[in-house]
Design a protein around this motif. Structure first.
Motif, PDB file in Angstrom:
ATOM      1  N   LEU A  89       1.136  -1.511   0.170  1.00  0.00           N
ATOM      2  CA  LEU A  89      -0.242   0.185  -0.306  1.00  0.00           C
ATOM      3  C   LEU A  89       0.698   0.790   0.084  1.00  0.00           C
ATOM      4  N   HIS A  90       1.230   2.653  -0.892  1.00  0.00           N
ATOM      5  CA  HIS A  90       1.273   3.152  -1.049  1.00  0.00           C
ATOM      6  C   HIS A  90       0.370   4.163  -0.508  1.00  0.00           C
ATOM      7  N   HIS A  91       0.676   5.188   0.265  1.00  0.00           N
ATOM      8  CA  HIS A  91      -0.399   6.124   1.684  1.00  0.00           C
ATOM      9  C   HIS A  91       0.064   6.882   1.789  1.00  0.00           C
ATOM     10  N   LEU A  92      -0.916   8.068   1.174  1.00  0.00           N
ATOM     11  CA  LEU A  92      -0.304   9.625   1.749  1.00  0.00           C
ATOM     12  C   LEU A  92      -0.696   9.529   3.069  1.00  0.00           C
ATOM     13  N   ASP A  93       0.155  10.304   4.011  1.00  0.00           N
ATOM     14  CA  ASP A  93      -0.449  10.104   4.536  1.00  0.00           C
ATOM     15  C   ASP A  93      -0.042  12.219   6.011  1.00  0.00           C
ATOM     16  N   ALA A  94      -1.581  12.982   5.901  1.00  0.00           N
ATOM     17  CA  ALA A  94      -0.508  13.943   5.658  1.00  0.00           C
ATOM     18  C   ALA A  94       0.810  14.644   5.450  1.00  0.00           C
ATOM     19  N   ASP A  95       0.396  14.246   4.583  1.00  0.00           N
ATOM     20  CA  ASP A  95       2.164  14.561   3.651  1.00  0.00           C
ATOM     21  C   ASP A  95       2.942  14.342   3.160  1.00  0.00           C
ATOM     22  N   ARG A  96       2.537  12.657   4.167  1.00  0.00           N
ATOM     23  CA  ARG A  96       4.254  12.225   4.246  1.00  0.00           C
ATOM     24  C   ARG A  96       3.639  10.772   3.218  1.00  0.00           C
ATOM     25  N   SER A  97       4.738  10.391   2.855  1.00  0.00           N
ATOM     26  CA  SER A  97       4.374   8.831   1.666  1.00  0.00           C
ATOM     27  C   SER A  97       4.931   8.148   2.391  1.00  0.00           C
ATOM     28  N   ARG A  98       4.143   6.850   2.530  1.00  0.00           N
ATOM     29  CA  ARG A  98       3.754   6.104   3.045  1.00  0.00           C
ATOM     30  C   ARG A  98       4.020   4.827   2.523  1.00  0.00           C
ATOM     31  N   LEU A  99       4.760   3.735   2.675  1.00  0.00           N
ATOM     32  CA  LEU A  99       5.078   2.273   1.960  1.00  0.00           C
ATOM     33  C   LEU A  99       4.877   1.451   3.318  1.00  0.00           C
ATOM     34  N   GLN A 100       3.449   1.040   3.305  1.00  0.00           N
ATOM     35  CA  GLN A 100       2.953  -0.255   4.064  1.00  0.00           C
ATOM     36  C   GLN A 100       2.978  -0.859   3.320  1.00  0.00           C
ATOM     37  N   LEU A 101       3.841  -2.437   3.979  1.00  0.00           N
ATOM     38  CA  LEU A 101       3.750  -3.883   3.600  1.00  0.00           C
ATOM     39  C   LEU A 101       3.550  -4.297   4.704  1.00  0.00           C
ATOM     40  N   PHE A 102       2.567  -5.613   3.741  1.00  0.00           N
ATOM     41  CA  PHE A 102       1.213  -6.533   4.262  1.00  0.00           C
ATOM     42  C   PHE A 102       2.243  -8.306   3.668  1.00  0.00           C
ATOM     43  N   PHE A 103       2.578  -8.570   5.482  1.00  0.00           N
ATOM     44  CA  PHE A 103       3.216 -10.411   5.114  1.00  0.00           C
ATOM     45  C   PHE A 103       2.030 -10.922   5.923  1.00  0.00           C
ATOM     46  N   ARG A 104       2.068 -12.098   5.360  1.00  0.00           N
ATOM     47  CA  ARG A 104       1.349 -13.348   6.090  1.00  0.00           C
ATOM     48  C   ARG A 104       2.436 -14.214   6.283  1.00  0.00           C
TER      49      ARG A 104
END
Length: 159
Positions: A89-104
């Protein structure tokens, strides 16, 4: 013609590529449920339900980061080779770019427990089709994308 090697190039202030905050999230799902924790004493999303998660530390590979967070938060041991990336998930949160990686994890050792009660009020399994209303919004989004087998999504970016 050889290509230039930029691995040892000096950093020039103001021209570095965008720095991303990288988060790692553990998806422990079983029989149509997923493990969530209620956040406590945190700077972000206080009181909301969220997957066991954390951030990469400098010099740490993403799989090592996820394995470390699983041990710190849940008291379980996961070999890095036993982590399957199920969503990005490439997430823009309060003008901060975040790459969220989800693992199983394909497997792990130990018994899941709340190993950080000072940061997590409780752990609970929730049906994937009836997640709590007070969940971190991007967590609900990512779980929906995972259920649809979508490997990549974006949230918060202007259309």
């Amino acid at each position: 013609m050889t290509r230039p090697d930029h691995t040892n190039a000096p950093r020039v202030t103001g021209t570095d590529p965008l720095t991303l905050v990288v988060g790692v999230h553990l998806v422990l799902s079983d029989d149509g449920t997923v493990l969530l924790g209620r956040r406590r004493n945190t700077r972000y999303a206080e009181g909301l339900w969220h997957l066991p998660a954390g951030h990469m530390e400098p010099g740490e590979a993403v799989t090592r980061s996820m394995a470390r967070e699983a041990e710190e938060e849940l008291g379980i041991t996961i070999a890095e080779d036993d982590l399957e990336l199920v969503h990005t998930l490439h997430h823009l949160d309060a003008d901060r770019s975040r790459l969220q990686l989800f693992f199983r994890p394909t497997r792990y050792e130990g018994r899941v427990r709340n190993a950080e009660p000072h940061k997590c009020a409780e752990l609970r399994r929730w049906p994937l089709d009836r997640l709590p209303e007070d969940i971190v919004p991007y967590t609900a989004h990512a779980l929906g994308e995972i259920a649809r087998s979508n490997p990549l999504s974006t949230v918060g970016w202007p259309a």
